[in-house]
Design a protein around this motif. Sequence first.
Motif, PDB file in Angstrom:
ATOM      1  N   SER A  93       0.793  -1.231   0.000  1.00 47.69           N
ATOM      2  CA  SER A  93       0.000   0.000   0.000  1.00 47.69           C
ATOM      3  C   SER A  93       0.825   1.279   0.000  1.00 47.69           C
ATOM      4  CB  SER A  93      -0.926   0.015   1.230  1.00 47.69           C
ATOM      5  OG  SER A  93      -0.173  -0.077   2.424  1.00 47.69           O
ATOM      6  N   THR A  94       2.125   1.170   0.107  1.00 45.91           N
ATOM      7  CA  THR A  94       2.956   2.372   0.156  1.00 45.91           C
ATOM      8  C   THR A  94       4.315   2.089  -0.468  1.00 45.91           C
ATOM      9  OG1 THR A  94       3.839   4.096   1.621  1.00 45.91           O
ATOM     10  CG2 THR A  94       3.942   1.843   2.425  1.00 45.91           C
ATOM     11  N   SER A  95       5.010   3.133  -0.840  1.00 50.33           N
ATOM     12  CA  SER A  95       6.343   2.976  -1.409  1.00 50.33           C
ATOM     13  C   SER A  95       7.320   2.510  -0.348  1.00 50.33           C
ATOM     14  CB  SER A  95       6.830   4.302  -1.992  1.00 50.33           C
ATOM     15  OG  SER A  95       8.200   4.218  -2.333  1.00 50.33           O
ATOM     16  N   ALA A  96       8.147   1.538  -0.723  1.00 49.56           N
ATOM     17  CA  ALA A  96       9.123   1.010   0.236  1.00 49.56           C
ATOM     18  C   ALA A  96      10.409   1.826   0.258  1.00 49.56           C
ATOM     19  CB  ALA A  96       9.448  -0.438  -0.098  1.00 49.56           C
ATOM     20  N   LEU A  97      10.595   2.736  -0.698  1.00 48.26           N
ATOM     21  CA  LEU A  97      11.863   3.469  -0.764  1.00 48.26           C
ATOM     22  C   LEU A  97      11.712   4.871  -0.178  1.00 48.26           C
ATOM     23  CD1 LEU A  97      13.555   2.504  -4.148  1.00 48.26           C
ATOM     24  CD2 LEU A  97      13.908   1.563  -1.857  1.00 48.26           C
ATOM     25  N   SER A  98      11.355   4.921   1.087  1.00 44.07           N
ATOM     26  CA  SER A  98      11.290   6.199   1.804  1.00 44.07           C
ATOM     27  C   SER A  98      11.967   6.032   3.154  1.00 44.07           C
ATOM     28  CB  SER A  98       9.843   6.643   2.013  1.00 44.07           C
ATOM     29  OG  SER A  98       9.189   5.800   2.957  1.00 44.07           O
ATOM     30  N   ALA A  99      12.356   7.151   3.738  1.00 47.61           N
ATOM     31  CA  ALA A  99      12.969   7.102   5.065  1.00 47.61           C
ATOM     32  C   ALA A  99      11.975   6.599   6.095  1.00 47.61           C
ATOM     33  CB  ALA A  99      13.478   8.497   5.446  1.00 47.61           C
ATOM     34  N   ASP A 100      10.717   6.971   5.967  1.00 47.84           N
ATOM     35  CA  ASP A 100       9.710   6.500   6.907  1.00 47.84           C
ATOM     36  C   ASP A 100       9.560   4.987   6.845  1.00 47.84           C
ATOM     37  OD1 ASP A 100       9.176   8.978   7.946  1.00 47.84           O
ATOM     38  OD2 ASP A 100       7.382   9.331   6.715  1.00 47.84           O
ATOM     39  N   PHE A 101       9.657   4.429   5.649  1.00 45.71           N
ATOM     40  CA  PHE A 101       9.552   2.972   5.520  1.00 45.71           C
ATOM     41  C   PHE A 101      10.747   2.305   6.195  1.00 45.71           C
ATOM     42  CE2 PHE A 101       9.414  -1.235   3.783  1.00 45.71           C
ATOM     43  CZ  PHE A 101       8.082  -1.469   3.485  1.00 45.71           C
ATOM     44  N   ALA A 102      11.942   2.868   6.021  1.00 51.08           N
ATOM     45  CA  ALA A 102      13.130   2.311   6.676  1.00 51.08           C
ATOM     46  C   ALA A 102      12.966   2.344   8.195  1.00 51.08           C
ATOM     47  CB  ALA A 102      14.373   3.086   6.260  1.00 51.08           C
ATOM     48  N   LYS A 103      12.431   3.447   8.716  1.00 48.59           N
ATOM     49  CA  LYS A 103      12.183   3.540  10.158  1.00 48.59           C
ATOM     50  C   LYS A 103      11.128   2.524  10.595  1.00 48.59           C
ATOM     51  CE  LYS A 103      11.798   7.732  11.854  1.00 48.59           C
ATOM     52  NZ  LYS A 103      11.384   9.158  11.946  1.00 48.59           N
ATOM     53  N   MET A 104      10.101   2.349   9.770  1.00 52.42           N
ATOM     54  CA  MET A 104       9.080   1.360  10.083  1.00 52.42           C
ATOM     55  C   MET A 104       9.667  -0.046  10.108  1.00 52.42           C
ATOM     56  SD  MET A 104       7.025  -1.134   8.596  1.00 52.42           S
ATOM     57  CE  MET A 104       7.064  -0.724   6.850  1.00 52.42           C
ATOM     58  N   ALA A 105      10.537  -0.359   9.140  1.00 47.95           N
ATOM     59  CA  ALA A 105      11.160  -1.676   9.091  1.00 47.95           C
ATOM     60  C   ALA A 105      12.002  -1.921  10.342  1.00 47.95           C
ATOM     61  CB  ALA A 105      12.025  -1.797   7.837  1.00 47.95           C
ATOM     62  N   HIS A 106      12.760  -0.912  10.752  1.00 47.53           N
ATOM     63  CA  HIS A 106      13.570  -1.022  11.969  1.00 47.53           C
ATOM     64  C   HIS A 106      12.661  -1.253  13.173  1.00 47.53           C
ATOM     65  CE1 HIS A 106      16.028   0.464  15.379  1.00 47.53           C
ATOM     66  NE2 HIS A 106      17.039  -0.033  14.679  1.00 47.53           N
ATOM     67  N   GLY A 107      11.573  -0.494  13.249  1.00 46.63           N
ATOM     68  CA  GLY A 107      10.648  -0.652  14.362  1.00 46.63           C
ATOM     69  C   GLY A 107       9.958  -2.000  14.360  1.00 46.63           C
ATOM     70  N   ALA A 108       9.589  -2.498  13.183  1.00 43.70           N
ATOM     71  CA  ALA A 108       8.925  -3.797  13.086  1.00 43.70           C
ATOM     72  C   ALA A 108       9.811  -4.904  13.635  1.00 43.70           C
ATOM     73  CB  ALA A 108       8.550  -4.089  11.635  1.00 43.70           C
ATOM     74  N   LEU A 109      11.109  -4.760  13.443  1.00 44.09           N
ATOM     75  CA  LEU A 109      12.048  -5.752  13.972  1.00 44.09           C
ATOM     76  C   LEU A 109      12.213  -5.619  15.482  1.00 44.09           C
ATOM     77  CD1 LEU A 109      14.228  -7.958  13.539  1.00 44.09           C
ATOM     78  CD2 LEU A 109      15.854  -6.111  13.095  1.00 44.09           C
ATOM     79  N   TYR A 110      12.526  -4.424  15.931  1.00 40.21           N
ATOM     80  CA  TYR A 110      12.899  -4.251  17.337  1.00 40.21           C
ATOM     81  C   TYR A 110      11.701  -4.267  18.284  1.00 40.21           C
ATOM     82  CZ  TYR A 110      17.820  -3.757  16.462  1.00 40.21           C
ATOM     83  OH  TYR A 110      19.114  -4.030  16.120  1.00 40.21           O
ATOM     84  N   ARG A 111      10.503  -3.984  17.783  1.00 42.47           N
ATOM     85  CA  ARG A 111       9.328  -4.070  18.659  1.00 42.47           C
ATOM     86  C   ARG A 111       8.987  -5.509  19.016  1.00 42.47           C
ATOM     87  NH1 ARG A 111       7.494   0.169  15.256  1.00 42.47           N
ATOM     88  NH2 ARG A 111       7.555   2.171  16.348  1.00 42.47           N
TER      89      ARG A 111
END
Length: 372
Positions: A93-111
Amino acid sequence: MLAPLRERASAVVNDAAGLATQAHPATKLALRELLRSMNSYYSNRIEGQSTTPRNIQAALHQEFSDRPEIAQLQRIAVAHIEAEKVVSRQADSTSALSADFAKMAHGALYRHLAPADRMTSDGLVVEPSALREINVTVGRHNPPAWQSLPRFMDAFTQHYDRQRPADLQIIAIACAHHRLAWMHPFADGNGRAARLQTHAAMLPVTRGLWSVNRGFARGVQDYYGYLAAADAPRQGDLDGRGNLTERGLVQWVDYFLRVCEDQVSYMAQMLMLDSMKAKINAVVQIESAHGRLRPEAALPLYHLFAAGPVTRGEFIQMTGLGERTGRSLLAAALKSGLAASDSPRGPVRFAFPLDALPVLLPSLYGGVDDVG
């Protein structure tokens, strides 16, 4: 300089599209589930924190080692699998090549990790999605000062978060992977976050059926070496126009494309119908030699792979055996893991059990014995 890279990227797109037609959708779904565990194994292996595929499988069933260090690696592996599920859904549903997506990916792992499992070697507890607030040195590389990270992350989004033709998008994904690693925006977990983002961004091409993670991990020194080479300062007036070397970045993209080419080719060979038929026969013969499965299981199992799920009655009919013997064979096939079902009376589908992978998908996990 860009034209040869675009030509190769276009070939990757075409080869990947052909791969997507080589198995039934239900079989591809089973393969995607398997590759989530594989991605976790390889991404963590790159970081020097991998556990075995068998330990990962046990952890997915909430079976953790009594040894604390192994149990921690199991938890990290499961967290990566869960994070990949999150980023894959978000990429729809969203572009994966953004800084917000990178932050989301990091959060998805560490949460998915308790504070004790988020602690670095120097005692810092990593906060999910949080940009680092310290300056760091990574080998010989000095990433940007932490105060400047918001500006760099905004520039990352502006440059990479846009629509492109598929061939140029693969090149952009490669460049974005390097750029995120170069920025090193998080206190820890930068490599894993970059690989999760890259996985998500590549999904329109890979469809989850092959992975650059496997290629990166099969040559970790090359992976880190090409990333580091692209970190170098510009080498003279003919080496691009930015502060960093364009030549080094082109070499990194060339490496990234070689990984893609290798992984598409590997999985295309693995899923060829004729070779898979022979491999299923071989697995059944091995199981039969140990008294766990009758040879008549080979035909219906191959049908499940090539043509998709069938009712239990249809499976039994394809064995050519009587009702009672056929039911026993079906039960044995389900017990072996080569067939799977969502309910006691539901349809059966093809599956990829860990013990059969050295035959069905040789070298998926490196060596033949690497599943242990």
